[in-house]
Design a protein around this motif. Sequence first.
Motif, PDB file in Angstrom:
ATOM      1  N   ARG A   9      27.411  -5.329  42.740  1.00  0.00           N
ATOM      2  CA  ARG A   9      26.844  -6.682  42.773  1.00  0.00           C
ATOM      3  C   ARG A   9      25.314  -6.741  42.688  1.00  0.00           C
ATOM      4  O   ARG A   9      24.740  -7.811  42.792  1.00  0.00           O
ATOM      5  CB  ARG A   9      27.311  -7.436  44.034  1.00  0.00           C
ATOM      6  N   LYS A  10      24.664  -5.609  42.471  1.00  0.00           N
ATOM      7  CA  LYS A  10      23.205  -5.680  42.384  1.00  0.00           C
ATOM      8  C   LYS A  10      22.580  -4.684  41.404  1.00  0.00           C
ATOM      9  O   LYS A  10      21.362  -4.607  41.302  1.00  0.00           O
ATOM     10  CB  LYS A  10      22.577  -5.483  43.763  1.00  0.00           C
ATOM     11  N   GLY A  11      23.415  -3.944  40.681  1.00  0.00           N
ATOM     12  CA  GLY A  11      22.868  -2.959  39.757  1.00  0.00           C
ATOM     13  C   GLY A  11      22.188  -3.588  38.558  1.00  0.00           C
ATOM     14  O   GLY A  11      22.681  -4.560  37.978  1.00  0.00           O
ATOM     15  N   GLY A  12      21.041  -3.059  38.166  1.00  0.00           N
ATOM     16  CA  GLY A  12      20.273  -3.602  37.050  1.00  0.00           C
ATOM     17  C   GLY A  12      20.806  -3.171  35.694  1.00  0.00           C
ATOM     18  O   GLY A  12      21.660  -2.290  35.571  1.00  0.00           O
ATOM     19  N   ALA A  13      20.276  -3.811  34.651  1.00  0.00           N
ATOM     20  CA  ALA A  13      20.717  -3.567  33.273  1.00  0.00           C
ATOM     21  C   ALA A  13      19.877  -2.495  32.597  1.00  0.00           C
ATOM     22  O   ALA A  13      18.708  -2.286  32.931  1.00  0.00           O
ATOM     23  CB  ALA A  13      20.621  -4.860  32.469  1.00  0.00           C
ATOM     24  N   HIS A  14      20.472  -1.828  31.619  1.00  0.00           N
ATOM     25  CA  HIS A  14      19.734  -1.030  30.652  1.00  0.00           C
ATOM     26  C   HIS A  14      19.820  -1.817  29.343  1.00  0.00           C
ATOM     27  O   HIS A  14      20.896  -1.978  28.783  1.00  0.00           O
ATOM     28  CB  HIS A  14      20.345   0.362  30.501  1.00  0.00           C
ATOM     29  N   ILE A  15      18.694  -2.334  28.866  1.00  0.00           N
ATOM     30  CA  ILE A  15      18.689  -3.332  27.796  1.00  0.00           C
ATOM     31  C   ILE A  15      18.865  -2.691  26.412  1.00  0.00           C
ATOM     32  O   ILE A  15      18.813  -1.475  26.259  1.00  0.00           O
ATOM     33  CB  ILE A  15      17.396  -4.174  27.861  1.00  0.00           C
ATOM     34  N   TRP A  16      19.103  -3.543  25.386  1.00  0.00           N
ATOM     35  CA  TRP A  16      19.408  -3.065  24.039  1.00  0.00           C
ATOM     36  C   TRP A  16      18.299  -2.145  23.524  1.00  0.00           C
ATOM     37  O   TRP A  16      17.128  -2.531  23.448  1.00  0.00           O
ATOM     38  CB  TRP A  16      19.565  -4.233  23.077  1.00  0.00           C
ATOM     39  N   HIS A  17      18.690  -0.936  23.123  1.00  0.00           N
ATOM     40  CA  HIS A  17      17.707   0.045  22.667  1.00  0.00           C
ATOM     41  C   HIS A  17      18.412   1.147  21.881  1.00  0.00           C
ATOM     42  O   HIS A  17      19.635   1.224  21.827  1.00  0.00           O
ATOM     43  CB  HIS A  17      16.978   0.668  23.862  1.00  0.00           C
ATOM     44  N   GLN A  18      17.608   1.996  21.268  1.00  0.00           N
ATOM     45  CA  GLN A  18      18.051   3.273  20.719  1.00  0.00           C
ATOM     46  C   GLN A  18      17.410   4.375  21.557  1.00  0.00           C
ATOM     47  O   GLN A  18      16.236   4.261  21.948  1.00  0.00           O
ATOM     48  CB  GLN A  18      17.597   3.437  19.264  1.00  0.00           C
ATOM     49  N   ASP A  19      18.122   5.445  21.801  1.00  0.00           N
ATOM     50  CA  ASP A  19      17.504   6.553  22.533  1.00  0.00           C
ATOM     51  C   ASP A  19      16.308   7.111  21.775  1.00  0.00           C
ATOM     52  O   ASP A  19      15.290   7.469  22.377  1.00  0.00           O
ATOM     53  CB  ASP A  19      18.536   7.657  22.780  1.00  0.00           C
ATOM     54  N   TYR A  20      16.417   7.157  20.461  1.00  0.00           N
ATOM     55  CA  TYR A  20      15.291   7.664  19.661  1.00  0.00           C
ATOM     56  C   TYR A  20      14.079   6.739  19.757  1.00  0.00           C
ATOM     57  O   TYR A  20      12.954   7.164  19.545  1.00  0.00           O
ATOM     58  CB  TYR A  20      15.718   7.854  18.210  1.00  0.00           C
ATOM     59  N   GLY A  21      14.322   5.481  20.102  1.00  0.00           N
ATOM     60  CA  GLY A  21      13.205   4.568  20.340  1.00  0.00           C
ATOM     61  C   GLY A  21      12.325   5.024  21.481  1.00  0.00           C
ATOM     62  O   GLY A  21      11.109   4.762  21.494  1.00  0.00           O
ATOM     63  N   TYR A  22      12.922   5.712  22.456  1.00  0.00           N
ATOM     64  CA  TYR A  22      12.160   6.299  23.562  1.00  0.00           C
ATOM     65  C   TYR A  22      11.574   7.656  23.180  1.00  0.00           C
ATOM     66  O   TYR A  22      10.447   7.994  23.546  1.00  0.00           O
ATOM     67  CB  TYR A  22      13.073   6.489  24.784  1.00  0.00           C
ATOM     68  N   TRP A  23      12.345   8.451  22.451  1.00  0.00           N
ATOM     69  CA  TRP A  23      11.945   9.838  22.208  1.00  0.00           C
ATOM     70  C   TRP A  23      10.936   9.977  21.082  1.00  0.00           C
ATOM     71  O   TRP A  23      10.153  10.916  21.071  1.00  0.00           O
ATOM     72  CB  TRP A  23      13.176  10.678  21.895  1.00  0.00           C
ATOM     73  N   TYR A  24      10.951   9.049  20.132  1.00  0.00           N
ATOM     74  CA  TYR A  24       9.999   9.111  19.017  1.00  0.00           C
ATOM     75  C   TYR A  24       8.550   9.128  19.513  1.00  0.00           C
ATOM     76  O   TYR A  24       7.751   9.984  19.089  1.00  0.00           O
ATOM     77  CB  TYR A  24      10.247   7.940  18.069  1.00  0.00           C
ATOM     78  N   PRO A  25       8.133   8.223  20.413  1.00  0.00           N
ATOM     79  CA  PRO A  25       6.755   8.274  20.912  1.00  0.00           C
ATOM     80  C   PRO A  25       6.459   9.527  21.725  1.00  0.00           C
ATOM     81  O   PRO A  25       5.296   9.898  21.905  1.00  0.00           O
ATOM     82  CB  PRO A  25       6.637   7.018  21.795  1.00  0.00           C
ATOM     83  N   GLU A  26       7.518  10.184  22.242  1.00  0.00           N
ATOM     84  CA  GLU A  26       7.316  11.392  23.031  1.00  0.00           C
ATOM     85  C   GLU A  26       7.084  12.623  22.159  1.00  0.00           C
ATOM     86  O   GLU A  26       6.745  13.692  22.660  1.00  0.00           O
ATOM     87  CB  GLU A  26       8.517  11.638  23.939  1.00  0.00           C
ATOM     88  N   GLY A  27       7.275  12.494  20.841  1.00  0.00           N
ATOM     89  CA  GLY A  27       6.993  13.605  19.941  1.00  0.00           C
ATOM     90  C   GLY A  27       8.171  14.138  19.171  1.00  0.00           C
ATOM     91  O   GLY A  27       8.027  15.114  18.423  1.00  0.00           O
ATOM     92  N   ALA A  28       9.363  13.547  19.320  1.00  0.00           N
ATOM     93  CA  ALA A  28      10.524  13.999  18.556  1.00  0.00           C
ATOM     94  C   ALA A  28      10.359  13.569  17.100  1.00  0.00           C
ATOM     95  O   ALA A  28      10.346  12.378  16.791  1.00  0.00           O
ATOM     96  CB  ALA A  28      11.803  13.417  19.137  1.00  0.00           C
ATOM     97  N   LEU A  29      10.234  14.525  16.194  1.00  0.00           N
ATOM     98  CA  LEU A  29       9.975  14.203  14.795  1.00  0.00           C
ATOM     99  C   LEU A  29      11.214  13.723  14.066  1.00  0.00           C
ATOM    100  O   LEU A  29      11.127  12.949  13.109  1.00  0.00           O
ATOM    101  CB  LEU A  29       9.409  15.432  14.077  1.00  0.00           C
ATOM    102  N   TYR A  30      12.383  14.176  14.492  1.00  0.00           N
ATOM    103  CA  TYR A  30      13.622  13.893  13.788  1.00  0.00           C
ATOM    104  C   TYR A  30      14.609  13.171  14.715  1.00  0.00           C
ATOM    105  O   TYR A  30      14.613  13.406  15.921  1.00  0.00           O
ATOM    106  CB  TYR A  30      14.259  15.192  13.286  1.00  0.00           C
ATOM    107  N   PRO A  31      15.451  12.307  14.145  1.00  0.00           N
ATOM    108  CA  PRO A  31      16.428  11.594  14.973  1.00  0.00           C
ATOM    109  C   PRO A  31      17.689  12.397  15.242  1.00  0.00           C
ATOM    110  O   PRO A  31      18.725  11.826  15.577  1.00  0.00           O
ATOM    111  CB  PRO A  31      16.745  10.359  14.122  1.00  0.00           C
TER     112      PRO A  31
END
Length: 283
Positions: free
Chosen positions: A129-151
């Motif tokens: 009854r109180k857990g938060g959401a993980h909103i619409w995204h791609q995992d590569y959307g997070y990893w690309y800025p971290e330096g992952a060159l390839y999906p």
Amino acid sequence: MPEHAGEKQEWEFELRPGEQMKVTPKMKAMFDKHGFIVVRSLFDDEENTKLRQAAEHNEGLVTESFFTADANEGDPGRRDMEMVMWNHPGDDVTGMMVRVPKMATSMEKLMGCKEVYHWHSWMNMKHARKGGAHIWHQDYGYWYPEGALYPDIGTVLIGIDACTPENGCLEVLSGSHLCGRVDHVKVGGQLMIEHERLQELKDHLKHYHVPLDPGDAAFTHGNLVHRAPQNHHKTRRWCYGVAYSDIQNKFPPSYKPLKKVDDDAIKKCEKISDITGKDFLKE
């Protein structure tokens, strides 16, 4: 509206008791088509029990948890999502799960790469009854800025509890991985796909709930568009996730060669929960 997985879907596969996990041509074809597959009963009752004990150990993973705000998404009130993340597998039960062939080798076969390594692991804890959401995204959307060159990255999501549409299970836009990486914007404490592009994707692609029972596993492509909404139900929803990357995305501090073990290593592991050397991340 999402489609419920009532009747068996073509992206669902069931392991019989004692059956060894092996990626079949049909599994690979469905992964390429949808950007994900679900393998029911990848882990048996004994393995599920060990994973739950590791998750709930009061001196283990939960001591390193943090909270990040969700984005409201039209639900009544912004909520915090509790989670814990770490860079290195370690040698306890969760570490053995990273290394077993039914996880690591299966992801190599599904992604079509020669070798994967462990990018990071996490546990999401959606309390009743109180857990938060993980909103619409791609995992590569997070990893690309971290330096992952390839999906060429993928995630395995495992149910610790029963994950249902009522308590905030995984939802996906089938085939969205074929659209490539799309732009994300910061919303709350998370990244979300830009609204206009997200709406176009929803208009063109099938939207599925992906419920998981304890021991079920969802294998997902790094460009799959997905979310997990808030939990308004009386049952909690905890799950364990492992992110793998192709060896070509060598990126410190995550990169270390992955030492695989036999599939029975989880049952043989005597370290239920040992957080030594896992290198935890904070928001």
